[in-house]
Design an enzyme around this catalytic site. Structure first.
Site, short mmCIF file in Angstrom:
data_model
loop_
_atom_site.label_atom_id
_atom_site.label_comp_id
_atom_site.label_asym_id
_atom_site.label_seq_id
_atom_site.Cartn_x
_atom_site.Cartn_y
_atom_site.Cartn_z
CG HIS A 40 -1.85 -1.22 1.38
ND1 HIS A 40 -1.78 -2.06 2.19
CD2 HIS A 40 -3.03 -1.18 0.82
CE1 HIS A 40 -2.78 -2.87 2.28
NE2 HIS A 40 -3.64 -2.44 1.30
NE ARG A 190 -8.49 -12.03 2.58
CZ ARG A 190 -9.28 -11.07 1.77
NH1 ARG A 190 -8.38 -10.91 0.75
NH2 ARG A 190 -10.52 -10.88 1.73
#
Ligand code: PAF
Length: 281
Positions: A40, A190
């Protein structure tokens, strides 16, 4: 780095965006579901290179999770995310509540068509409708010059390009390269679900993609390559391989021309964790 402004309503978001527009500033937008990692942050850094101001959204979108998926347990730590956003000089965080995005009576959703019905769309019914609906809402709320999405979710990136084109949303969609661990595992929120043992074999996914991409460029038979690779993944500890496919990079349909941009994409489970990855051929 600079001050991070946090807003939680569309009205406050628009006040800030309007003020920047009056100053002639350009705006890059990075939508996220939080649990931020270097992947990100690389998109935010790209935003700073391409625009004067960077706005990030943090919203775990319930509409893109299936009934048996991980919405309830999806990692959430807003304070940690804020620290990371400040560290890379993010200008604006838009962190709306569910009722701000889906107020009582909200019923509209976007159905994208064939590109959203295959691969991830086939394995996760409703996923791309949820993504397309929330992303189009966020884009219309922020109205940025550019919006940046990670190539790690390559099909999502292509679905969003299609939505923006079909709905005439005035924004340039930019793909940011996948950030990987040293052993090749693509960064993902995840990955936090993986046990140490699973983590040790997880990078096999990327090595499999690399092997297939190389073999395809050497004109080896694609179907044979894929079925051998699926067996190898299973032998190394992966469970279901939802798909392992070589596709046209724009339509994600079957390859028609090996000289055009193509992509190899995979989704497979490791223990209880579902991992996806892809690379260019
Ligand atoms: O990739 C994600 O994190 C999400 O799918 C997105 C684009 C933020 C929409 O909820």
């Amino acid at each position: 780095m600079g001050d991070l402004t946090i807003v939680r309503s569309v009205a406050d978001l628009r006040t800030q965006i309007t003020a920047w527009r009056k100053q002639g500033k350009t705006i890059a937008f990075v939508p996220t579901m939080g649990a931020l990692h270097e992947g990100h942050l690389s998109l935010i850094k790209l935003g700073h290179e391409r625009a004067d101001k960077v706005c990030v959204s943090l919203f775990v979108n319930p509409k893109q999770f299936g009934p048996n998926e991980d919405f309830e347990v999806y990692p959430r730590d807003e304070q940690a995310d804020i620290g990371q956003l400040e560290g890379v000089g993010t200008n604006l965080l838009y962190a709306p509540d569910v009722t701000e995005i889906y107020p009582d009576g909200h019923t509209t959703s976007l159905t994208v068509g064939p590109i959203a019905d295959i691969l991830e769309g086939e394995c996760r019914p409703g996923f791309f409708t949820g993504v397309a609906t929330v992303v189009s809402k966020l884009l219309l709320q922020v109205l940025p010059d550019i919006a940046i999405f990670g190539e790690k979710d390559f099909q999502q990136l292509q679905v969003i390009r299609k939505v923006v084109k079909d709905m005439d949303i005035p924004v340039d969609i930019v793909g940011g390269p996948t950030v990987r661990e040293r052993d090749g595992l693509a960064l993902s929120s995840r990955n936090a679900y993986l046990s140490d043992e699973e983590r040790a074999v997880a990078s096999k996914l990327h090595h499999t993609l690399q092997g297939i991409a190389k073999a395809v460029t050497e004109n080896q038979n694609i179907d044979t390559l894929l079925s051998v690779a699926v067996e190898e993944l299973k032998a190394s500890g992966f469970g279901d391989v939802d798909y392992l496919a070589v596709r046209d990079a724009t339509t994600l349909q079957a390859v028609t021309d090996l000289n055009k941009p193509n992509r190899v994409l995979v989704a497979a489970t490791l223990g209880k964790t579902r991992l996806i990855d892809n690379i260019a051929i």
